[in-house]
Each structure stands twice: as C-alpha cells, then as structure tokens.
Design an enzyme around this catalytic site. Structure first.
Site, PDB file in Angstrom:
ATOM      1  CG  ASN A  10      -1.717   1.201   1.440  1.00 62.07           C
ATOM      2  OD1 ASN A  10      -1.812   2.031   0.544  1.00 62.07           O
ATOM      3  ND2 ASN A  10      -2.327   1.329   2.619  1.00 62.07           N
ATOM      4  CD1 TRP A  11       3.292   1.092  -3.258  1.00 65.34           C
ATOM      5  CD2 TRP A  11       3.412   2.573  -4.928  1.00 65.34           C
ATOM      6  NE1 TRP A  11       3.963   0.497  -4.291  1.00 65.34           N
ATOM      7  CE2 TRP A  11       4.047   1.385  -5.328  1.00 65.34           C
ATOM      8  CE3 TRP A  11       3.347   3.645  -5.818  1.00 65.34           C
ATOM      9  CZ2 TRP A  11       4.631   1.236  -6.587  1.00 65.34           C
ATOM     10  CZ3 TRP A  11       3.924   3.510  -7.083  1.00 65.34           C
ATOM     11  CH2 TRP A  11       4.563   2.317  -7.446  1.00 65.34           C
ATOM     12  CE  LYS A  12      -0.295   3.317   4.787  1.00 64.41           C
ATOM     13  NZ  LYS A  12      -0.223   3.456   6.242  1.00 64.41           N
ATOM     14  CG  HIS A  99      -5.894   1.878   5.367  1.00 63.93           C
ATOM     15  ND1 HIS A  99      -5.511   2.854   6.260  1.00 63.93           N
ATOM     16  CD2 HIS A  99      -4.823   1.062   5.212  1.00 63.93           C
ATOM     17  CE1 HIS A  99      -4.250   2.631   6.625  1.00 63.93           C
ATOM     18  NE2 HIS A  99      -3.817   1.548   6.003  1.00 63.93           N
ATOM     19  CD  GLU A 171      -3.458  -2.395   7.434  1.00 64.63           C
ATOM     20  OE1 GLU A 171      -2.375  -2.649   6.895  1.00 64.63           O
ATOM     21  OE2 GLU A 171      -4.086  -1.342   7.232  1.00 64.63           O
ATOM     22  CB  SER A 216       5.470  -1.616  11.820  1.00 65.28           C
ATOM     23  OG  SER A 216       5.059  -0.283  12.072  1.00 65.28           O
ATOM     24  N   GLY A 237       2.788  -0.987   4.250  1.00 66.49           N
ATOM     25  CA  GLY A 237       2.805   0.425   3.887  1.00 66.49           C
ATOM     26  C   GLY A 237       4.221   0.892   3.596  1.00 66.49           C
TER      27      GLY A 237
HETATM   28  P1  PGA Z   1       2.877   0.424   7.589  1.00 73.23           P
HETATM   29  O1  PGA Z   1       1.386   0.619   7.024  1.00 73.23           O
HETATM   30  O2  PGA Z   1       3.424  -0.840   7.006  1.00 73.23           O
HETATM   31  O3  PGA Z   1       3.629   1.649   7.119  1.00 73.23           O
HETATM   32  O4  PGA Z   1       2.771   0.346   9.077  1.00 73.23           O
HETATM   33  C1  PGA Z   1       0.534  -0.478   6.848  1.00 73.23           C
HETATM   34  C2  PGA Z   1      -0.796  -0.017   6.317  1.00 73.23           C
HETATM   35  O5  PGA Z   1      -1.304   1.024   6.757  1.00 73.23           O
HETATM   36  O6  PGA Z   1      -1.368  -0.666   5.419  1.00 73.23           O
END
Ligand code: PGA
Length: 253
Positions: A10-12, A99, A171, A216, A237
């Site tokens: 998930n590149w956001k 999300h 999550e 994470s 992410g």
């Molecule tokens: P993160 O995000 O790996 O940076 O903690 C995960 C997510 O929000 O999908």
C-alpha cells in the site's frame, strides 16, 4: 484447504511518476528472480500510476494491481471519486477498503464500507477489507469485540459466493507507520478470533479466507509473522516503497 499467500504493498499517497516507474521495475525484477509463483503480490499505488503500471506488469503473472479505495457509486457526477468499474477497466484486480486512514480522516462508516464492498464485488474487484483497533481500545480489552463488529457490519450481508472472494487485513492502528509491530502472539491470537468469527457466519469458507497482517511489516519481521498458522500474508505500507525491503517481505512465506 489452501489459502492464497499475499504480499500487498500500500503505497498510500507517495511516489511521483518516475519514482513509481523505478520502484515497479525493480519490484518486477526481484519478484521474477526470487519470489515463487505461488505467492500473490499486489501493488496498490495512487490511482494515476495504475495505467502504466499495468503495462509494466504484463510479463509477471503473479503481480496484481489494487486501488487504495473506490467510490460507493457506480458512475456519474461525483467529482474526484474513482468508481470500481473504472478500476476494473484498467485491469485492476484488488481494492483496499476500510483502511483505518479512510475510516478516521475521511469518516468512512461501516455502512458506507458495506456499500463499497458490494460495488467492488459487482465489478469483479477483490476487496482487501481492513479492520483493526486503536491502542486505547486494546488497552481497555475491547479489541476482539470491536474488530468482530467491523467485520459483521460490513461483510455479514454477503452471500457465500460473494464472501468467498474477500481478503481480510487485520491492521492494529497502533502498529501502522509506528515501527511497533504486533507480536506474533498478538497477531495470531487476533487472526484466529477473526477466522472463528467469520466461520460463525460463513462456515467452512472461512478456512479458505486469506487474512493479512498489517502494521510495520518489514523484511526482518515478515518471516515470523507469516509463519503464524492464521497469518496468510501482509498489507505493507512504508516498506512497500523500497523495492529490496518489499521483495524481502514477499519472499518470507
Ligand atoms: P505500515 O502501514 O506498514 O507503514 O505500518 C501499513 C498499512 O497502513 O497498510
């Protein structure tokens, strides 16, 4: 019962055009060389990347594209929204829904998410449906109940045929982008609760549901997380923005 093993990135709201081109080409090469074809890799970049990304993935049958969201309407005068049918027409196969950032910053409700799940399925997209609790909810012992309620509210209206397509991502909000990962015990415990809850409604089908862990996930903790019996992969992410790190995660099954 075989469950799909999935590493989803998930590149956001990150990566400019050229950065995306470089990242995808590196990921394609690493996945080709290092990741077994039985692992499903999903890249969820911001919408404008999807068109060229699809062309870059042509030769890689186990890398798929996902949207990070879709509209709750089929089409029409909804400026700024992207419909599930538009995503599908760009040969996108997955869509992240629910999300915690969408729930929190854009006030997406359980009812709205139920509608988005329906519209995604109608357009032949596979929802990656996210659930998870805040730190405060965990500390006050409400986490199991809360996560089960999120699932009930947005998924329990589905027919068995529809449900069979769903991917879940657990999550915990306190682990997203914080560098604090759930322990393997915490992840396994919640994933087992989620599967049991889903089985209460959908029976045996829940044994085939892929339940991803997110929060994470990194190259150096993915292996132990993915080794948990009810953890079928990760929604990643920050670490999905680095090709080496993401490929290391994708080969951690
Ligand atoms: P993160 O995000 O790996 O940076 O903690 C995960 C997510 O929000 O999908």
């Amino acid at each position: 019962m075989t469950r799909k093993k999935i590493a989803a990135g998930n590149w956001k709201m990150n990566m400019k055009h050229q950065e995306g081109v470089i990242l995808i080409s590196e990921v394609v090469n690493m996945v080709k060389d290092e990741v077994p074809s039985t692992t499903t890799v999903v890249l969820c970049p911001p919408f404008p990347h999807l068109g060229y990304a699809k062309k870059m993935l042509q030769s890689q049958p186990n890398i798929f594209l996902g949207g990070q969201n879709c509209a709750d309407k089929a089409s029409g005068a909804y400026t700024g929204e992207v419909a599930a049918g538009i995503l599908k027409s760009f040969e996108v196969d997955y869509v992240i829904l629910g999300h915690s950032e969408r729930r929190e910053y854009y006030k997406e409700t359980e009812e709205l998410l139920a509608t988005k799940v329906n519209i995604a399925l109608e357009n032949d997209l596979i929802p990656i449906f996210c659930c998870g609790e805040t730190l405060q909810q965990r500390q006050s012992g409400q986490h199991f109940e809360l996560v089960c309620k999120q699932l009930t509210a947005s998924l329990f209206h589905l027919t068995p045929e529809q449900y069979a397509k769903i991917v879940i991502a657990y999550e915990p909000i306190w682990a997203i982008g914080t560098g604090v990962t759930a322990t393997t015990d915490q992840a396994q415990e919640m994933h087992a609760v989620i599967r049991k809850h889903l089985a209460g409604k959908f029976g045996e089908l829940a044994q085939s549901t892929s339940i991803l862990y997110g929060g994470s996930v990194k190259g150096d903790n993915a292996k132990e997380l993915f080794a948990c019996p009810d953890v079928d992969g990760g929604l990643v992410g920050g670490a999905s923005l680095k090709s080496r790190e993401f490929a290391n995660i994708a080969k951690s099954f």
